[in-house]
Design an enzyme around this catalytic site. Structure first.
Site, PDB file in Angstrom:
ATOM      1  N   ARG A 114      20.976  -0.972  25.527  1.00  0.00           N
ATOM      2  CA  ARG A 114      20.704  -1.776  26.727  1.00  0.00           C
ATOM      3  C   ARG A 114      19.211  -1.808  27.070  1.00  0.00           C
ATOM      4  O   ARG A 114      18.837  -1.766  28.241  1.00  0.00           O
ATOM      5  CB  ARG A 114      21.526  -1.256  27.923  1.00  0.00           C
ATOM      6  CG  ARG A 114      23.035  -1.315  27.723  1.00  0.00           C
ATOM      7  CD  ARG A 114      23.558  -2.725  27.558  1.00  0.00           C
ATOM      8  NE  ARG A 114      23.145  -3.582  28.640  1.00  0.00           N
ATOM      9  CZ  ARG A 114      23.783  -3.667  29.796  1.00  0.00           C
ATOM     10  NH1 ARG A 114      24.867  -2.986  29.991  1.00  0.00           N
ATOM     11  NH2 ARG A 114      23.346  -4.473  30.722  1.00  0.00           N
ATOM     12  N   ARG A 167      18.772  -4.952  33.119  1.00  0.00           N
ATOM     13  CA  ARG A 167      18.384  -5.342  34.482  1.00  0.00           C
ATOM     14  C   ARG A 167      17.193  -4.581  35.040  1.00  0.00           C
ATOM     15  O   ARG A 167      16.634  -4.959  36.042  1.00  0.00           O
ATOM     16  CB  ARG A 167      19.581  -5.140  35.424  1.00  0.00           C
ATOM     17  CG  ARG A 167      20.535  -6.292  35.379  1.00  0.00           C
ATOM     18  CD  ARG A 167      21.813  -5.956  36.094  1.00  0.00           C
ATOM     19  NE  ARG A 167      22.546  -4.941  35.350  1.00  0.00           N
ATOM     20  CZ  ARG A 167      23.724  -4.457  35.716  1.00  0.00           C
ATOM     21  NH1 ARG A 167      24.284  -4.870  36.826  1.00  0.00           N
ATOM     22  NH2 ARG A 167      24.339  -3.558  34.983  1.00  0.00           N
ATOM     23  N   ARG A 196      17.931 -13.979  34.447  1.00  0.00           N
ATOM     24  CA  ARG A 196      19.303 -13.817  34.929  1.00  0.00           C
ATOM     25  C   ARG A 196      19.541 -14.563  36.250  1.00  0.00           C
ATOM     26  O   ARG A 196      20.646 -15.032  36.519  1.00  0.00           O
ATOM     27  CB  ARG A 196      19.545 -12.315  35.103  1.00  0.00           C
ATOM     28  CG  ARG A 196      20.878 -11.930  35.630  1.00  0.00           C
ATOM     29  CD  ARG A 196      21.804 -11.476  34.528  1.00  0.00           C
ATOM     30  NE  ARG A 196      23.168 -11.452  35.029  1.00  0.00           N
ATOM     31  CZ  ARG A 196      23.670 -10.477  35.753  1.00  0.00           C
ATOM     32  NH1 ARG A 196      22.952  -9.437  36.043  1.00  0.00           N
ATOM     33  NH2 ARG A 196      24.902 -10.536  36.186  1.00  0.00           N
ATOM     34  N   ASP A 256      27.393  -9.320  24.150  1.00  0.00           N
ATOM     35  CA  ASP A 256      28.243  -8.303  24.765  1.00  0.00           C
ATOM     36  C   ASP A 256      29.443  -8.068  23.866  1.00  0.00           C
ATOM     37  O   ASP A 256      29.867  -8.989  23.156  1.00  0.00           O
ATOM     38  CB  ASP A 256      28.706  -8.754  26.159  1.00  0.00           C
ATOM     39  CG  ASP A 256      29.380  -7.616  26.912  1.00  0.00           C
ATOM     40  OD1 ASP A 256      28.694  -6.658  27.258  1.00  0.00           O
ATOM     41  OD2 ASP A 256      30.612  -7.674  27.105  1.00  0.00           O
ATOM     42  N   TYR A 301      39.900  -3.417  27.692  1.00  0.00           N
ATOM     43  CA  TYR A 301      39.460  -4.517  28.563  1.00  0.00           C
ATOM     44  C   TYR A 301      40.510  -5.622  28.640  1.00  0.00           C
ATOM     45  O   TYR A 301      40.657  -6.280  29.665  1.00  0.00           O
ATOM     46  CB  TYR A 301      38.111  -5.074  28.090  1.00  0.00           C
ATOM     47  CG  TYR A 301      36.966  -4.178  28.501  1.00  0.00           C
ATOM     48  CD1 TYR A 301      36.368  -4.310  29.749  1.00  0.00           C
ATOM     49  CD2 TYR A 301      36.511  -3.163  27.679  1.00  0.00           C
ATOM     50  CE1 TYR A 301      35.346  -3.464  30.148  1.00  0.00           C
ATOM     51  CE2 TYR A 301      35.489  -2.316  28.058  1.00  0.00           C
ATOM     52  CZ  TYR A 301      34.915  -2.474  29.302  1.00  0.00           C
ATOM     53  OH  TYR A 301      33.914  -1.635  29.705  1.00  0.00           O
TER      54      TYR A 301
END
Ligand code: CP3
Length: 342
Positions: free
Chosen positions: A23, A27, A36, A72, A147
């Protein structure tokens, strides 16, 4: 050969070990946040120009030794005819959620080149722009199944536990279908030009051993066995990997990404010199003082800096709370840190 590929081949001889971070394009970077704000996440993943631009950010800003494709693990469900929904502030969800064994029977198997063609295009766009190796990735079958079943996946795995007990056969079929899709997506990335591939089976390592052996390991094995002949080195990541190093090493991947509870010396002794070890600084360090980042990185280098098959990374992904100066300090310490370590 780049430092990263040398370490992956176990032949790095001199200079600092390679460093990249899970990652690393996240962010915590203001440049990432700016993109974003303009573009919804799913669109960032599926627009090759944007995904390529974001992949390059940490190379330009931090100077890490490898890039990881900006995507992802959940985009793979598009091959089953499902969709991942990303909403701010909550875990991503798969729609429609799988609630019955009949839904598993009805899942499609769409080829990666049809459902995820943008992934190949992103890799092709990056090829002439990168001066370091590109890492591709897929999720592990067990993690993706979590998921598909959970309402918003968490460590509690409530629905997964129910399926393991009440619908084991349907769950196995789901895992099989996911494995077929993941092999296909990994092949697409390898054919498009990635030089290494990491499998993120994050939730597998959370399982107790009998369930790990029944519902996670066989599918990870199928995945690695079908990808190994393609010649691209494979790294395995799961939470709590230190508990399962023997099982993971037996899969024959090139390396294992280790969690914070791992003792590198012990594991190196246990597994021998062939397996590449990657890790394992705490992501939490990156939201604290720079001096602690430097000290922890130096300790790790003292222990492992001279190992020819070692790659510096975190135990898990960079969090949004990370400070850019801390991330930079980690990378710079590896580069220029205590030369005494090598
Ligand atoms: O390392 C990288 O930066 C490459 C890209 C990458 C993403 N997700 C981008 C992402 C990779 C390798 C992943 C893996 C991933 N995704 C895993 C396995 C590793 C792990 O963290 O356990 C899992 C379980 C997912 C599923 C997922 N995707 C979750 C749980 C979330 C929400 C929480 C989070 O991590 O932010 C996502 C969203 C996601 N994946 C984002 C990105 C860039 C969106 C958040 C953001 O804007 O930064």
């Amino acid at each position: 050969m780049s430092r990263f590929l040398e370490a992956l081949n176990g032949v790095r001889k001199e200079g600092p070990p390679p460093v990249w971070l899970m990652r690393q394009a996240g962010r915590y970077l203001p440049e990432y946040q700016a993109i974003r704000r303009r573009i919804p996440l799913a669109q960032m993943f599926s627009t090759p120009e944007v995904a390529a631009e974001v992949t390059l950010l940490p190379i330009d800003i931090l100077g890490v030794d490898a890039a990881i494709l900006f995507s992802d693990i959940l985009v793979a469900v598009e091959m089953l005819g499902l969709k991942a929904l990303y909403q701010d502030g909550t875990a991503p969800r798969i729609i429609p959620r799988i609630e019955t064994p009949q839904q598993v029977d009805a899942l499609k198997q769409i080829p990666a080149c049809q459902a995820n063609s943008y992934v190949a295009r992103t890799i092709q766009l990056l090829e002439p722009l990168l001066n370091c190796p590109l890492i591709g990735f897929v999720g592990g079958p067990f993690t993706l199944a979590c998921y598909c079943l959970e309402e918003g996946a968490t460590g509690a795995m409530q629905k997964m536990r129910f399926w393991m007990e009440h619908h084991p056969e349907a769950l196995k079929l789901l895992l099989e279908k996911l494995t077929v899709a993941l092999v296909d997506l990994a092949k697409l990335q390898i054919e498009a030009g990635v030089e290494a591939l990491q499998i993120f089976d994050s939730w597998a390592g959370v399982l107790p051993k009998p369930l790990f052996e029944r519902f996670a390991l066989p599918y990870l094995k199928k995945l690695t066995e079908q990808l190994k002949p393609l010649g691209v080195p494979i790294l395995l990541f799961t939470r709590h990997s230190a508990s399962y190093v023997t099982e993971l090493a037996a899969l024959g991947a090139r390396g294992i990404s280790l969690s914070e509870d791992a003792d590198f010396r012990e594991i190196r002794e246990q597994l021998g010199s062939q397996v590449v070890l990657q890790g394992n600084l705490s992501p939490d360090l990156l939201s604290g003082p720079v001096s602690e980042v430097v000290a922890a990185t130096q300790r790790l280098l003292q222990q492992m800096g001279g190992d020819p098959a070692f790659i510096v990374n975190l135990a898990h992904g960079v969090t949004p709370a990370a400070k850019v100066e801390c991330v930079r300090a980690l990378v710079d310490t590896v580069r220029n840190g205590s030369a005494a370590a090598w």
